[in-house]
Design an enzyme around this catalytic site. Sequence first.
Site, mmCIF file in Angstrom:
data_model
loop_
_atom_site.group_PDB
_atom_site.id
_atom_site.type_symbol
_atom_site.label_atom_id
_atom_site.label_comp_id
_atom_site.label_asym_id
_atom_site.label_seq_id
_atom_site.Cartn_x
_atom_site.Cartn_y
_atom_site.Cartn_z
ATOM 1 N N ASP A 1 0.664 -1.179 0.020
ATOM 2 C CA ASP A 1 0.111 0.013 0.079
ATOM 3 C C ASP A 1 0.890 1.343 -0.019
ATOM 4 O OD1 ASP A 1 -2.309 1.697 0.145
ATOM 5 O OD2 ASP A 1 -3.399 0.303 1.456
ATOM 6 N N GLU B 1 -17.579 9.777 4.949
ATOM 7 C CA GLU B 1 -16.930 8.414 5.100
ATOM 8 C C GLU B 1 -16.075 8.218 3.934
ATOM 9 O OE1 GLU B 1 -19.994 5.183 4.997
ATOM 10 O OE2 GLU B 1 -21.025 6.352 3.435
#
Length: 722
Positions: free
Chosen positions: A252, A464
């Site tokens: 990542d 979110e």
Amino acid sequence: MEVKRMELVRDEAKNAEFEERARNLVAEMTLEEKAFQMVHGTPAIERLGVKAYNWWNEALHGVARAGVATVFPQAISLAATFDEDFLEEVADAISTEGRAKFNAQQKYDDLDIYKGLTFWSPNVNIFRDPRWGRGHETFGEDPYLSSRLGVRFVEGIQGHDENYMKAAACAKHFAVHSGPEDLRHEFDARASKQDLYETYLPAFKACVQEAKVEAVMGAYNRTNGEPCCGSKTLLQDILRDEWGFKGHVVSDCWAIKDFHNGHGVTSGELESVTLAVNNGCDLNCGNLFVYVKEAVEKGMIPEERVDEALVHLFTTRMKLGLFEKDSKTPYDDIPYTVVDSKQMQELNLEAALKCIVLLKNEGGILPLDKSKIKTIGVIGPNANNRKALIGNYEGTASRYYTISEGIQEYVGDDVRVLVSEGCHLYRDRISNLSLGKDRDSEVKAICEASDVVIMCLGLDSGLEGEEGDQGNQYASGDKPDLNLPGRQQEILEIAYASGKPVVLVLLSGSALTVNWAQEHIPAIVQGWYPGAQGGRAIARVLFGDKNPEGRMPVTFYHTLEELPAFTDYSMKGRTYRYMEKEALYPFGYGLSYTEFAYTDVSVSSDVIGEDGLVVKAVVTNMGEREGTETVQVYVKADREGVPNAQLKGIRKITLGAKESREVSIKLPLSAFALYDEQAVNRVAAGRYLVSIGGSQPESRSEELTGRKVALIPVMAQKEVIL
């Protein structure tokens, strides 16, 4: 229309040829050149004919971050279709646009970020807790559903040519990753072996072994003490040795520096890079792998391991046809004009229509009859909010249809549409200079003038999302609670108090506790983040042009208090498979404008054989309009200390009015297996309960649908270890 899944067959001789070519190419590189080929933005090596290439591209629900592309519904929305055939169709369209854009970019020497053919999608993490801000990037809370949809998404991205991949997909984030976002760079997700194999790993395993996904991305967090991007357990023991993964592993982004800065398991850059590379990470999203040269020179990383990583990486590029000069791939002539074409927009509208879930329809208030309505009120912060259409990791649409725009287009001049923002999405006022409640009078006036009121509430990707996303209201991206934010509940109650019929349309990527609405509002629709065509789709559902068919890929809970701590990764008490209390809206639930009946339910044998068994039922559309039913098969071991009934089979079936059809779903022996605490997968001797119906076989689903799902007992006569 039923789509037959194409068998995925790659030419093994061609793959071996690519691997050999990659090996020969790597052998000609200097150590410094090798190191620079292990970061996401790789430079050219002109003397070897290697072009610069940027590995970082995104395609979660459309080609992202590189200009105009079709913006499909967000991943959680697509999951609500419960339709694996359709997921592959969408992914195939995404990779078609990806190739079209790539062909044009290459023509004009645009080699920038988000311009490659390596798409870091899908996200097959389990949405275990509704507070997690990135949950709407996933296919929901169930490992079976996530596996089926993940596999078909990967197959759609990578294509079915025997020699070349259309694009390269990437299953992420491996593994055991679902928040909290603000702790992810230092957090240790502790999971039992049982939970690991039962819940967190199945979708990754399916993507690797069934779909032959080309890449796997490690997660930011640690899992059981090991940083995921340098975890021997995950990257070597499980991914390579146990599952036989042949592709490449990417970190990542900037996750390698977390080894020393966040997790504190290494002393600095050299040790972090060494830990990652030696344990199987091939590519660094970031720039720390430039230290690979020094680590090799100091004897910390064997150069053979570097060569292995580069063979993985260059094999991928060759499978994409990026080193072909004379022969062309089947995808080189895809023209730019396919991007955002009429066909893509039609598919996008179909996707939005298929994902909408009807949660409540008391008294049959829906569908609305346009001929009986003179004025309609469309109220709420999501009435005209483009951000609530798209979710995150999005592209740019040439045209967006919000709910108010979709309704106005649908009714035309026949019906007057009155629109109000109603309130701010999360603040207590719209104008900073007001005294507050600055649209209440407008809401009351519109309700008074309207025959029916559409309340458009919920969330958007500013509330979110991923940690660090610009504009995220709660900074980390996670939700502090499951309530409607700001004053949304208040304006909903104002609309209800008007006495006019109220329809609530929720746009969100996760669960909301709308208990009051369930008790008081006659009709509730969950629209998720429905993509650029979302408003048009919602209008067609509200007015009955489309019969809703979506199902809940996550549980909506009554309260946050019934959930374990956000940082607790044990599955006990979480999701429909392990929850002990009644749901507000259960996983797998969704209503229709028609009714379906199940008769002649049977199993091929009441004893589970080596090949499993087959479940059958005749499904009849009892109503007066066409509808699509989501046939669901669940299995429950009839003993203590095991999960609730678990989804093990899905079939979508479209039936005309009064039409009947037999549905047959095969359950393999593995559908009855459960992992024990040592991660041994076994079918225990004893009784199992099998159900086939339109929902889970549990009391809340039966209460909401008015239909009881029959349970069929079957026996396993002896223990089998798989």
